[in-house]
Design an enzyme around this catalytic site. Structure first.
Site, PDB file in Angstrom:
ATOM      1  N   HIS A   1       0.828  -1.215   0.000  1.00  0.00           N
ATOM      2  CA  HIS A   1       0.000   0.000   0.000  1.00  0.00           C
ATOM      3  C   HIS A   1       0.865   1.269   0.000  1.00  0.00           C
ATOM      4  CE1 HIS A   1      -3.852  -2.105   0.899  1.00  0.00           C
ATOM      5  NE2 HIS A   1      -3.036  -2.975   1.464  1.00  0.00           N
TER       6      HIS A   1
ATOM      7  N   ASN B   1     -10.316  -2.823   2.565  1.00  0.00           N
ATOM      8  CA  ASN B   1     -10.009  -2.849   1.137  1.00  0.00           C
ATOM      9  C   ASN B   1     -11.280  -2.611   0.323  1.00  0.00           C
ATOM     10  OD1 ASN B   1      -7.257  -3.345   1.262  1.00  0.00           O
ATOM     11  ND2 ASN B   1      -7.462  -5.564   1.105  1.00  0.00           N
TER      12      ASN B   1
ATOM     13  N   TYR C   1       0.905  -3.869  12.245  1.00  0.00           N
ATOM     14  CA  TYR C   1       0.847  -2.467  11.810  1.00  0.00           C
ATOM     15  C   TYR C   1       1.675  -1.542  12.693  1.00  0.00           C
ATOM     16  CZ  TYR C   1      -2.559  -3.792   8.293  1.00  0.00           C
ATOM     17  OH  TYR C   1      -3.150  -4.368   7.213  1.00  0.00           O
TER      18      TYR C   1
HETATM   19 FE1  HDE Z   1      -2.414  -4.781   5.559  1.00  0.00          FE
HETATM   20  N1  HDE Z   1      -0.605  -3.983   6.004  1.00  0.00           N
HETATM   21  N2  HDE Z   1      -1.765  -6.585   6.194  1.00  0.00           N
HETATM   22  N3  HDE Z   1      -4.178  -5.657   4.974  1.00  0.00           N
HETATM   23  N4  HDE Z   1      -3.074  -3.041   4.883  1.00  0.00           N
HETATM   24  C1  HDE Z   1      -0.253  -2.701   5.800  1.00  0.00           C
HETATM   25  O1  HDE Z   1       0.874  -1.406   7.371  1.00  0.00           O
HETATM   26  C2  HDE Z   1      -0.660  -6.798   6.935  1.00  0.00           C
HETATM   27  C3  HDE Z   1      -4.527  -6.955   5.137  1.00  0.00           C
HETATM   28  C4  HDE Z   1      -4.333  -2.737   4.459  1.00  0.00           C
HETATM   29  O2  HDE Z   1      -3.190   3.509   3.991  1.00  0.00           O
HETATM   30  C5  HDE Z   1       1.090  -2.383   6.405  1.00  0.00           C
HETATM   31  O3  HDE Z   1       1.218   0.790   7.713  1.00  0.00           O
HETATM   32  C6  HDE Z   1      -0.594  -8.175   7.376  1.00  0.00           C
HETATM   33  C7  HDE Z   1      -5.937  -7.141   4.945  1.00  0.00           C
HETATM   34  C8  HDE Z   1      -4.411  -1.354   4.073  1.00  0.00           C
HETATM   35  O4  HDE Z   1      -1.577   3.340   5.454  1.00  0.00           O
HETATM   36  C9  HDE Z   1       1.507  -3.697   7.057  1.00  0.00           C
HETATM   37  C10 HDE Z   1      -1.713  -8.776   6.852  1.00  0.00           C
HETATM   38  C11 HDE Z   1      -6.417  -5.905   4.639  1.00  0.00           C
HETATM   39  C12 HDE Z   1      -3.144  -0.842   4.307  1.00  0.00           C
HETATM   40  C13 HDE Z   1       0.341  -4.593   6.742  1.00  0.00           C
HETATM   41  C14 HDE Z   1      -2.441  -7.776   6.118  1.00  0.00           C
HETATM   42  C15 HDE Z   1      -5.310  -4.994   4.656  1.00  0.00           C
HETATM   43  C16 HDE Z   1      -2.334  -1.910   4.806  1.00  0.00           C
HETATM   44  C17 HDE Z   1       2.086  -1.779   5.476  1.00  0.00           C
HETATM   45  C18 HDE Z   1      -2.137 -10.224   6.974  1.00  0.00           C
HETATM   46  C19 HDE Z   1      -7.863  -5.519   4.296  1.00  0.00           C
HETATM   47  C20 HDE Z   1      -2.679   0.579   4.045  1.00  0.00           C
HETATM   48  C21 HDE Z   1       2.215  -0.330   5.908  1.00  0.00           C
HETATM   49  C22 HDE Z   1      -2.268 -10.662   8.311  1.00  0.00           C
HETATM   50  C23 HDE Z   1      -8.799  -5.804   5.344  1.00  0.00           C
HETATM   51  C24 HDE Z   1      -2.980   1.484   5.185  1.00  0.00           C
HETATM   52  C25 HDE Z   1       1.400  -0.207   7.073  1.00  0.00           C
HETATM   53  C26 HDE Z   1      -2.551   2.908   4.850  1.00  0.00           C
HETATM   54  C27 HDE Z   1      -0.989  -1.763   5.196  1.00  0.00           C
HETATM   55  C28 HDE Z   1       0.298  -5.841   7.198  1.00  0.00           C
HETATM   56  C29 HDE Z   1      -3.623  -8.058   5.407  1.00  0.00           C
HETATM   57  C30 HDE Z   1      -5.471  -3.600   4.347  1.00  0.00           C
HETATM   58  C31 HDE Z   1       2.846  -4.277   6.623  1.00  0.00           C
HETATM   59  C32 HDE Z   1       0.493  -8.793   8.218  1.00  0.00           C
HETATM   60  C33 HDE Z   1      -6.713  -8.455   5.092  1.00  0.00           C
HETATM   61  C34 HDE Z   1      -5.631  -0.619   3.531  1.00  0.00           C
HETATM   62  O5  HDE Z   1       1.628  -3.563   8.451  1.00  0.00           O
END
Ligand code: HDE
Length: 713
Positions: free
Chosen positions: A92, A165, A379
């Site tokens: 993202h 999402n 996060y």
């Molecule tokens: Fe994320 N995800 N994600 N994700 N995600 C990040 O956090 C992560 C997942 C989502 O505009 C990171 O600050 C893991 C689902 C959005 O700043 C990180 C897992 C969904 C955004 C991270 C998921 C999301 C992130 C990267 C599986 C939808 C952007 C930078 C367990 C429900 C937020 C950050 C923004 C961002 C980890 C799965 C949505 C690496 C470990 C499911 C919208 O922490």
């Protein structure tokens, strides 16, 4: 050696020195420029507050001599510049943000005690960040990808982050698989290709070996992955959450955002072209909509599942690869969100905003979804390296509006100057403050839902998570004919880029054939692979068999508010037709831009000079929803011999957009070898205009696509 200082740069007329001057200048500029810096009328100074006399030349030994290390002004400036980037988000990375508010429709206290959902008078400030997932910060907006939809609610009881999402499910079921998935989808490690897309071997290798991804992958191959704008996307919390009321009663919920502008997408060719012609297409659209007062709006709603109904579905509500069909559990609307202010500074706000699904408030709680549970750790952890330490909650964009007091002090980037001697609890030095608040009904402290769990400590996937294909099939079969064709084309395109044939074959035979045999056969045909005759798994019968709520055909707004129409004109154009169209569009809440062969004004048939908004090359048809060509013999004659204008119309036609040819512009039909259809309208009378607007409201002329490709409609 001359010691003469080179002539100073001309003094800006804005650089007033006395207070009255400054006030005048400020007032003058504020009225012209909303994003004017706070430094307007101020002297240029170093970070230590020293006024700078020369910002053009390094301190040197003579005009042609070496530079001096002593030059603290140059060193401060360059040192700061050297550190001006922070690591981009791992996923993202590319995003755009906006401020707004959330307002509850009613008092929902039967469902939750969260204050922002119980007081319909209250406007809770929000900051939203939309993003793509795969590409780096500078990648294109319109690539085929999932979009992030992250909302920070600054509630009176603390921040609530709903980090969702634009698709309701996810690729994997357990957080421990996330690094594997992300490594597979990211550009390949040896050559960092491709940027912003999933059409490559490592992605398809992983997903073809990981059947739980089947449902999300089909969403990613659908039109949902190429949204027309950020304003026309649905948003989903994905996981099941809990809402808890004042009596402590818990209900499971799925969170939903529904855009007032309807849900619709680009067509693939258009998305690809936009990625080059306007890399910033989505962020520009959002920005401009907010600047011109077309405030984007979403309805916030929940699907509610009573605690005792947790096990009544033929899937597990804790499995994030499953959605709950709206036909089984309709959405209960709770309130609306309006985005009405652009950020002042991209870095300080959109880049530094730090979301975390673990930021919740009393009245909301987590479920045991194993993906959500892992996210609760990830996060905050990632922000510590991205934002350089543990105090990122003090950055202005992350600061809660609720006060925060605790014993956490010091560390990198601490900006609060903590007072007092007792930074521990309990204490008797400071009267015991800050103190815990018992979890009383309304404004009590946070208390986790006391779920009873009696189980072994094991590494195991629940058997109830094992059906990977039924909902992928439900999704495919719920699509309209043209949406299905787009999905077949997307799988064919992406797998066609995969170099290893065994990966293509595995995806077709072991994944697609288990979703829908016809889908698998069509894709196999396009890839030159043998068509599978059966799936590897027995098809499970699930209910419902179709979910109309999943098809974008059923999700249009029904109006043309905020839609953009290009008007093509050359000298001799019928000025009255332009005015009439503009008036009608304005009345319907839509916008028009007048485009000429160049950026120079055009002269109407009756001799008026009209300024244009741009040239046809500068504002291509992919940036508009529809095209209008007014009459005027000379203008039409000029356009019919202008390759750019003809291409403009053919491209809009190819992208299935509404086109209206008024007056003499009718002749363009012959020049272009096109026939009028439901969206290619000839004439400019009230009836023609009505048909034109109706076609815009339909978003695209799908029958035209079927005709062009020889596909049965
Ligand atoms: Fe994320 N995800 N994600 N994700 N995600 C990040 O956090 C992560 C997942 C989502 O505009 C990171 O600050 C893991 C689902 C959005 O700043 C990180 C897992 C969904 C955004 C991270 C998921 C999301 C992130 C990267 C599986 C939808 C952007 C930078 C367990 C429900 C937020 C950050 C923004 C961002 C980890 C799965 C949505 C690496 C470990 C499911 C919208 O922490």
């Amino acid at each position: 050696m001359s010691t003469k200082k080179p002539a100073p740069p001309p003094k800006s007329e804005l650089a007033g020195t006395d207070t009255a001057d400054r006030a005048n200048t400020n007032a003058k500029l504020q009225s012209l420029e909303r994003f004017r810096s706070d430094a307007t009328g101020q002297a240029l100074r170093t970070n230590q507050g020293v006024k700078i006399a020369d910002n053009q030349n390094t301190l040197k030994v003579g005009a042609r001599g070496p530079s001096l290390l002593e030059d603290f002004i140059m060193r401060e400036k360059i040192t700061h510049f050297d550190h001006e980037r922070i690591p981009e988000r791992i996923v993202h990375a590319r995003g755009t943000g906006a401020h707004g508010y959330f307002q509850s429709y009613a008092d929902h206290s039967a469902l939750t005690k969260a204050g922002f959902l119980t007081d319909p008078q209250k406007k809770t400030p929000v900051f939203v960040r939309f993003s793509t997932v795969q590409g780096p910060r500078g990648s294109g907006d319109t690539v085929r990808d999932v979009r992030g939809f992250a909302v920070k609610f600054f509630t009176d009881e603390g921040n609530f982050d709903l980090v969702g999402n634009n698709m309701p499910v996810f690729f994997i079921q357990d957080a421990i698989k996330f690094p594997d998935f992300v490594h597979a989808v990211k550009p390949e490690p040896h050559n960092e290709i491709p940027t912003g897309g999933s059409a490559h071997d490592t992605f398809w290798d992983f997903v073809s070996l990981q059947p739980e991804s089947a449902h999300m992958v089909i969403w990613a191959m659908s039109d949902r992955a190429i949204p027309k704008s950020l304003r026309t996307m649905q948003g989903f919390g994905v996981h099941s959450f809990r809402l808890i009321n004042a009596e402590g009663r818990s209900s499971f919920v799925k969170f939903h955002w529904r855009p007032a502008a309807g849900t619709c997408s680009l067509v693939w060719d258009e998305a690809q072209k936009l990625a080059g012609k306007d890399t910033d297409y989505h962020r520009r659209d959002l920005w401009e909509a907010i600047e011109c007062g077309d405030y984007p709006e979403w309805e916030f709603g929940v699907q509610i599942i009573a605690e005792e109904d947790e096990h009544t579905f033929d899937f597990d509500i804790l499995d994030p690869t499953k959605l709950i069909p709206e036909e089984l559990v309709p959405i209960t609307p709770l309130g609306k969100m309006v985005l009405n202010r652009n950020p002042d500074n991209f870095f300080a706000e959109t880049e530094q905003v730090a979301f975390c699904p673990g930021h919740i408030v009393p009245g909301i709680d987590f479920s045991n979804d194993p993906l959500l549970q892992g996210r609760l750790f990830s996060y905050t952890d990632t922000q510590i390296s991205r934002l350089g330490g543990p105090n990122f909650h003090e950055l202005p964009i992350n600061r809660p509006v609720a006060p925060f007091h605790n014993g956490q002090r010091d560390a990198m980037h601490r900006t609060t100057i903590d007072k007092g001697r007792a930074s521990y609890e309990p204490n008797s030095i400071d009267g015991g403050w800050p103190k815990e608040t018992p979890a009383a009904a309304r404004d009590g402290g946070f208390e986790s839902y006391p779920e009873r769990i009696d189980a072994h400590k094991i590494r195991q996937r629940s058997e109830s998570f094992s059906d990977h294909f039924s909902q992928a099939r439900l999704f495919f079969r719920s699509m309209s004919k043209h949406e299905q064709e787009h999905i077949i084309a997307a799988y064919s395109f992406e797998l066609g880029k995969v170099e290893r044939e065994f990966i293509r074959a595995r995806q077709v035979n072991e994944i697609l054939a288990n979703i829908d045999l016809e889908l698998a056969r069509r894709v196999a045909h396009n890839l030159g692979l043998p068509a599978p005759t059966q799936g590897t798994q027995v098809e499970r019968k699930t209910k419902p068999e179709r979910s109309p709520a999943l098809s974008q055909v059923n999700l249009l707004s029904g109006d043309i508010k905020t839609r953009k129409v290009a008007i093509l004109a050359a000298n001799g154009v019928d000025g009255a037709a332009i005015s009439a169209l503009k008036k009608a569009l304005e009345a319907a809440g839509a916008h028009a831009k007048l485009l000429g062969p160049t950026s120079a004004p055009v002269t109407t048939a009756d001799g008026k000079v009209l300024a244009v908004d741009g040239s046809m090359e500068g504002l291509p048809s992919v940036a508009f929803d529809a095209v209008f060509v007014p009459g005027g013999a000379k203008s039409v004659q000029a356009l019919s011999t202008d390759g750019v204008a003809l291409h403009y119309l053919l491209e809009a036609y190819k992208h299935l957009k509404a086109i209206a040819l008024a007056g003499e512009a009718k002749q363009l039909l012959q020049v272009l070898h096109l026939e009028a259809d439901a969206g290619l309208i000839v004439g400019a009378d009230a009836k023609a205009l009505k048909a034109f607007f109706a076609a815009i409201a339909q978003h695209r002329v799908w029958a035209r696509e079927a005709k062009a490709k020889g596909i049965p409609a």
